[in-house]
Design a protein around this motif. Sequence first.
Motif, PDB file in Angstrom:
ATOM      1  N   PRO A  45       0.817  -1.211   0.000  1.00 23.66           N
ATOM      2  CA  PRO A  45       0.000   0.000   0.000  1.00 23.66           C
ATOM      3  C   PRO A  45       0.852   1.262   0.000  1.00 23.66           C
ATOM      4  N   LEU A  46       0.273   2.318  -0.537  1.00 27.65           N
ATOM      5  CA  LEU A  46       0.965   3.597  -0.560  1.00 27.65           C
ATOM      6  C   LEU A  46       0.972   4.204   0.843  1.00 27.65           C
ATOM      7  N   GLY A  47       1.995   4.940   1.149  1.00 32.15           N
ATOM      8  CA  GLY A  47       2.066   5.604   2.443  1.00 32.15           C
ATOM      9  C   GLY A  47       2.615   4.714   3.534  1.00 32.15           C
ATOM     10  N   GLY A  48       2.970   3.456   3.229  1.00 31.41           N
ATOM     11  CA  GLY A  48       3.568   2.574   4.224  1.00 31.41           C
ATOM     12  C   GLY A  48       2.592   1.921   5.171  1.00 31.41           C
ATOM     13  N   ARG A  49       1.297   2.153   5.039  1.00 28.22           N
ATOM     14  CA  ARG A  49       0.312   1.530   5.917  1.00 28.22           C
ATOM     15  C   ARG A  49      -0.020   0.126   5.406  1.00 28.22           C
ATOM     16  N   CYS A  50      -0.293  -0.750   6.331  1.00 26.65           N
ATOM     17  CA  CYS A  50      -0.635  -2.132   5.981  1.00 26.65           C
ATOM     18  C   CYS A  50      -2.018  -2.172   5.347  1.00 26.65           C
ATOM     19  N   GLY A  51      -2.149  -2.932   4.279  1.00 25.98           N
ATOM     20  CA  GLY A  51      -3.432  -3.060   3.603  1.00 25.98           C
ATOM     21  C   GLY A  51      -4.378  -3.990   4.306  1.00 25.98           C
ATOM     22  N   CYS A  53      -4.395  -4.763   8.031  1.00 26.16           N
ATOM     23  CA  CYS A  53      -4.876  -4.309   9.339  1.00 26.16           C
ATOM     24  C   CYS A  53      -5.077  -2.797   9.414  1.00 26.16           C
ATOM     25  N   GLN A  54      -4.556  -2.064   8.462  1.00 24.12           N
ATOM     26  CA  GLN A  54      -4.686  -0.609   8.390  1.00 24.12           C
ATOM     27  C   GLN A  54      -4.067   0.123   9.582  1.00 24.12           C
ATOM     28  N   LEU A  55      -3.360  -0.592  10.445  1.00 25.14           N
ATOM     29  CA  LEU A  55      -2.764   0.042  11.615  1.00 25.14           C
ATOM     30  C   LEU A  55      -1.239  -0.032  11.602  1.00 25.14           C
ATOM     31  N   GLY A  56      -0.707  -1.102  11.083  1.00 24.45           N
ATOM     32  CA  GLY A  56       0.737  -1.304  11.087  1.00 24.45           C
ATOM     33  C   GLY A  56       1.422  -0.551   9.973  1.00 24.45           C
ATOM     34  N   VAL A  57       2.747  -0.570  10.028  1.00 19.03           N
ATOM     35  CA  VAL A  57       3.571   0.077   9.021  1.00 19.03           C
ATOM     36  C   VAL A  57       4.339  -1.005   8.274  1.00 19.03           C
ATOM     37  N   VAL A  58       4.365  -0.903   6.958  1.00 13.30           N
ATOM     38  CA  VAL A  58       5.068  -1.891   6.142  1.00 13.30           C
ATOM     39  C   VAL A  58       6.554  -1.532   6.119  1.00 13.30           C
ATOM     40  N   ARG A  59       7.384  -2.484   6.556  1.00  9.67           N
ATOM     41  CA  ARG A  59       8.833  -2.299   6.608  1.00  9.67           C
ATOM     42  C   ARG A  59       9.501  -3.277   5.657  1.00  9.67           C
ATOM     43  N   GLU A  60      10.632  -2.871   5.129  1.00  7.55           N
ATOM     44  CA  GLU A  60      11.407  -3.733   4.235  1.00  7.55           C
ATOM     45  C   GLU A  60      12.571  -4.310   5.027  1.00  7.55           C
ATOM     46  N   HIS A  61      12.775  -5.622   4.941  1.00  8.16           N
ATOM     47  CA  HIS A  61      13.907  -6.242   5.627  1.00  8.16           C
ATOM     48  C   HIS A  61      14.475  -7.356   4.769  1.00  8.16           C
ATOM     49  N   PHE A  62      15.670  -7.800   5.094  1.00 12.46           N
ATOM     50  CA  PHE A  62      16.344  -8.866   4.366  1.00 12.46           C
ATOM     51  C   PHE A  62      16.043 -10.208   5.017  1.00 12.46           C
ATOM     52  N   THR A  63      15.992 -11.244   4.208  1.00 10.98           N
ATOM     53  CA  THR A  63      15.712 -12.578   4.730  1.00 10.98           C
ATOM     54  C   THR A  63      16.982 -13.205   5.295  1.00 10.98           C
ATOM     55  N   LEU A  64      16.809 -14.214   6.118  1.00 11.65           N
ATOM     56  CA  LEU A  64      17.946 -14.928   6.695  1.00 11.65           C
ATOM     57  C   LEU A  64      18.753 -15.608   5.595  1.00 11.65           C
ATOM     58  N   CYS A  65      18.074 -16.168   4.631  1.00 13.43           N
ATOM     59  CA  CYS A  65      18.761 -16.819   3.511  1.00 13.43           C
ATOM     60  C   CYS A  65      19.608 -15.806   2.741  1.00 13.43           C
ATOM     61  N   GLY A  66      19.086 -14.605   2.558  1.00 13.27           N
ATOM     62  CA  GLY A  66      19.845 -13.557   1.887  1.00 13.27           C
ATOM     63  C   GLY A  66      21.099 -13.191   2.649  1.00 13.27           C
ATOM     64  N   SER A  83      18.282  -9.040  -3.566  1.00 14.25           N
ATOM     65  CA  SER A  83      17.141  -9.564  -4.317  1.00 14.25           C
ATOM     66  C   SER A  83      16.185 -10.351  -3.426  1.00 14.25           C
ATOM     67  N   MET A  84      16.612 -10.694  -2.209  1.00 10.16           N
ATOM     68  CA  MET A  84      15.760 -11.454  -1.289  1.00 10.16           C
ATOM     69  C   MET A  84      15.225 -10.555  -0.181  1.00 10.16           C
ATOM     70  N   ARG A  85      14.569  -9.489  -0.552  1.00 14.41           N
ATOM     71  CA  ARG A  85      13.982  -8.579   0.423  1.00 14.41           C
ATOM     72  C   ARG A  85      12.493  -8.868   0.556  1.00 14.41           C
ATOM     73  N   LEU A  86      11.987  -8.678   1.761  1.00 22.11           N
ATOM     74  CA  LEU A  86      10.556  -8.846   2.008  1.00 22.11           C
ATOM     75  C   LEU A  86       9.987  -7.570   2.591  1.00 22.11           C
ATOM     76  N   ASN A  87       8.763  -7.297   2.249  1.00 23.46           N
ATOM     77  CA  ASN A  87       8.014  -6.198   2.855  1.00 23.46           C
ATOM     78  C   ASN A  87       6.978  -6.837   3.755  1.00 23.46           C
ATOM     79  N   SER A  88       6.992  -6.473   5.034  1.00 23.24           N
ATOM     80  CA  SER A  88       6.031  -7.054   5.950  1.00 23.24           C
ATOM     81  C   SER A  88       5.535  -6.004   6.935  1.00 23.24           C
ATOM     82  N   CYS A  89       4.347  -6.259   7.454  1.00 21.74           N
ATOM     83  CA  CYS A  89       3.729  -5.357   8.418  1.00 21.74           C
ATOM     84  C   CYS A  89       4.333  -5.634   9.784  1.00 21.74           C
ATOM     85  N   ASN A  90       4.637  -4.548  10.529  1.00 19.58           N
ATOM     86  CA  ASN A  90       5.226  -4.747  11.844  1.00 19.58           C
ATOM     87  C   ASN A  90       4.177  -5.079  12.912  1.00 19.58           C
TER      88      ASN A  90
END
Length: 97
Positions: A45-51, A53-66, A83-90
Motif C-alpha cells: 500500500p501507498l504511504g507505508g500503511r498495511c493493507g 490491518c490498516q494500523l501497522g507500518v510496512v517495513r522492508e527487511h532482508f531474509t535470513l537466507c539472503g 534480491s531477497m527482500r521482504l516487505n512485511s507489516c510490523n
Amino acid sequence: MEYPSNNPPPYSSGAPQQQYQPVQVYVANPPPPPGPTVVAVEVVPLGGRCGRCQLGVVREHFTLCGWLWAIFFFPIGLICLFSMRLNSCNRCGAIYN
C-alpha cells in the motif's frame, strides 16, 4: 425354373457373402469449460500503511537466507541479499511481495 439333378448349382463368385454389422459410435461429451480463475493480489500500500490491518507500518527487511548468501559468498552474495527482500507489516505480520 427347375434344374435337373445332374446339373451343377448356379454359378457363384466363390467369395462368401459379407455380413455387415452395425458400427457402434460412442460420442464423448466434451469436458465443461473451466470456471473463473480467482487471483488474489496483494500490493504494497501507498504511504507505508498495511493493507490488511490498516494500523501497522510496512517495513522492508532482508531474509535470513539472503544474509547467509551475503556472508558465505561475499561479493556475489550481496546480489542475492538485495534480491531477497521482504516487505512485511510490523503489527500483523502480513507479507507483501
